[in-house]
Design an enzyme around this catalytic site. Structure first.
Site, mmCIF file in Angstrom:
data_model
loop_
_atom_site.group_PDB
_atom_site.id
_atom_site.type_symbol
_atom_site.label_atom_id
_atom_site.label_comp_id
_atom_site.label_asym_id
_atom_site.label_seq_id
_atom_site.Cartn_x
_atom_site.Cartn_y
_atom_site.Cartn_z
ATOM 1 N N SER A 19 0.833 -1.194 0.000
ATOM 2 C CA SER A 19 0.000 0.000 0.000
ATOM 3 C C SER A 19 0.868 1.244 0.000
ATOM 4 C CB SER A 19 -0.935 0.012 1.217
ATOM 5 O OG SER A 19 -0.184 0.095 2.423
ATOM 6 N N GLY A 86 12.972 -0.648 -2.723
ATOM 7 C CA GLY A 86 14.169 -0.592 -3.547
ATOM 8 C C GLY A 86 14.095 -1.533 -4.731
ATOM 9 N N ASP A 246 12.819 3.055 1.404
ATOM 10 C CA ASP A 246 11.995 3.093 2.615
ATOM 11 C C ASP A 246 12.749 2.620 3.855
ATOM 12 O OD1 ASP A 246 12.002 0.418 1.793
ATOM 13 O OD2 ASP A 246 9.833 0.313 1.481
ATOM 14 N N ASN A 304 18.289 -9.036 4.629
ATOM 15 C CA ASN A 304 16.874 -9.077 4.244
ATOM 16 C C ASN A 304 16.270 -10.408 4.650
ATOM 17 O OD1 ASN A 304 17.726 -6.760 2.849
ATOM 18 N ND2 ASN A 304 16.235 -7.091 1.247
ATOM 19 N N GLU A 312 0.620 -12.023 5.099
ATOM 20 C CA GLU A 312 -0.257 -11.332 4.160
ATOM 21 C C GLU A 312 -0.730 -12.278 3.064
ATOM 22 O OE1 GLU A 312 -1.664 -8.347 4.171
ATOM 23 O OE2 GLU A 312 -0.838 -8.164 6.188
#
Length: 499
Positions: A19, A86, A246, A304, A312
């Protein structure tokens, strides 16, 4: 902090993989407050058989939020900043025309491409130059896939921009790339902080389209006239490049140091710390740590981890089956399940883009000799417990690289809302967990805007302001012996998985 800037107002556009939001930030009487003034879904589209981001629709949503400023009682807007995920990029042709919607990093065209690139360029050379973690969807491998499949689009391309840089171009007409996001491409030299032309040349990827680089906190200019016309609050607003990645913005929001590790928790979980210099040793490469660009010339050494994407995707699958998917209900069910019954490796390849995530999790458990979870409660608990154990594994690797033991873990972003995961993380790692701020990414975006416009004198002052305005919640470790036993099982199954 100067009284001259009391009442300064900014907008942070924070675009995530699920989102996007418009966050209004107001600086008043030494306090920072935020208000969400728009939220919209970010749903990929299938075009010509590929998975793409629908950036024209995202742009319409952003313009709609900007046009609503007057109706929200904002009389003067000082800054606008955009951060996003990214890796992904857009190609612009003549007169800045978008040649195609940007590919989604989960598109299958990069399957096997990283291995082909590493057969041409030694991984040691790539890592020592860029310091970036080897992920099959890094921009480097996406561009090589394009070079092999559709090279003519490069002939038409005059500019390559990352996703947030695309929106900065549409806002200002300026084509640049902010360094923190540029670092995620895996062709930015981590030492020189410039594009690594050598890597691209050796792969036959054209470099004429690479834009100039700018630092986080750069004022790019005013809005294009067609965007500000008839909207007085927008007429004087500066568009500012925050840390456009972000995670870079999230890390910019809080103090980091040798005693505190950070986790930016959302679709991905990114665990690491802020350093002054990169670590590009063979051990860092073996552990697959990444040295992403940060604010003020810093480096984020992190790993990561597949994060809340797991839940989700489960929620979408359960919803299609008519099952309840509200977060509070799932958390309540997970909380009463027996502890540590089902463990998974969150980074196993079977979870990248499965047809049915709950089934993929059950099949992983079966392959690793465990009973398989079948209902939402056990699956949700398995995801959270496994993430907590993965955090411990990555944290221990991080400590071995930097040569220090972290006393606290600071969890930022949407995942910091989940008290169950926060407590599991404290229990699994044996460390105190500080949770929040939830809107760390938007707050880091706003912080860099405030520094750029002089509302606060330094990033350190901005971080102090955020800390005072948005205090963290504390979770102390419990039941660590039980988690120590589970950690041994977790390491064994992870070693045998395809992560």
């Amino acid at each position: 902090m100067s009284e001259t800037f009391d009442g300064s107002t900014y907008i942070a556009f924070d675009l995530g993989a699920e989102s996007g939001r418009g966050i209004l930030g107001r600086f008043h009487s030494g306090h920072l407050s935020i208000q969400e003034i728009g939220r919209f879904r970010n749903e990929p589209v299938i075009e010509n058989g590929g998975l793409h981001w629908d950036v024209p629709r995202l742009w319409r949503e952003m313009k709609s939020i900007l046009s609503s400023i007057c109706a929200r009682g904002v009389e003067h807007l000082d800054g606008i900043g955009v951060d996003a995920w990214g890796v992904d990029y857009a190609l612009l042709g003549k007169n800045g025309a978008l040649l195609e919607n940007p590919f989604h990093y989960r598109d299958t065209r990069t399957e096997g491409v990283m291995d082909r690139v590493l057969a041409i360029l030694p991984p040691e050379m790539i890592y020592s130059t860029t310091g970036i973690q080897f992920l099959p969807f890094n921009t480097l491998y996406q561009l090589y896939a394009t070079q092999q499949r559709t090279p003519r689009i490069f002939e038409m391309a005059e500019h390559l921009v990352t996703v947030p840089d695309l929106f900065n171009f549409w806002l200002t007409g300026k084509i640049v790339c902010e360094r923190s996001n540029a670092s995620t491409t895996q062709f930015l030299d981590v030492h020189k902080k410039e594009w690594s032309m050598d890597i691209l040349h050796k792969l036959g990827i054209p470099t004429h389209m690479l834009p100039p680089l700018v630092e986080a906190g750069t004022i790019l200019g005013k809005l294009l006239p067609e965007l500000s016309a008839g909207n007085e609050p927008l007429s004087h607003a500066s568009v500012i490049a925050p840390a456009c990645h972000d995670t870079g913005s999230a890390f910019a929001a809080v103090h980091s140091g040798k005693n505190v590790a950070l986790v930016s928790s959302g679709t991905w979980s990114l665990l690491g710390t802020e350093l002054t210099d990169p670590i590009v040793t063979d051990e860092a490469r073996r552990l697959n740590f990444t040295n992403e660009g940060g604010v003020g010339g810093t480096v984020r050494l992190l790993n990561n981890i597949c994060g809340l994407w797991l839940l989700e995707h489960c929620r979408k699958d359960w919803q299609s089956e008519g099952k309840a998917t509200e977060y509070q209900g799932l958390l309540a069910q997970a909380a009463v399940e027996p502890p540590l019954q089902h463990l998974i490796n969150p980074d196993d390849r079977s979870f990248v883009l499965p047809q049915h995530m709950p089934q993929a999790i059950a099949e992983f458990c079966t392959r690793s000799g465990q009973a398989k979870p079948t209902e939402p409660g056990p699956v949700t608990r398995a995801i959270f417990e496994s993430l907590a154990l993965k955090y411990r594994q990555v944290l221990e690797s991080l400590e071995s690289l930097v040569g220090t033991k972290f006393q606290e873990i600071r969890i930022l972003g949407g995942g910091s809302r989940i008290d169950l995961l926060n407590q599991f993380t404290a229990d699994a790692t044996g460390r105190r967990v500080l949770a929040g701020p939830v809107e760390a990414t938007a707050l880091g975006n706003l912080a860099m805007q405030m520094v750029a416009t002089g509302a606060v004198p330094s990033l350190n002052e901005a971080r102090n302001l955020i800390s005072a305005s948005f205090p963290a919640r504390v979770f102390e470790p419990k039941n660590t012996d039980r988690w120590d036993e589970a950690y041994g099982r977790f390491l064994a199954l992870s070693a045998n998985s395809t992560g």
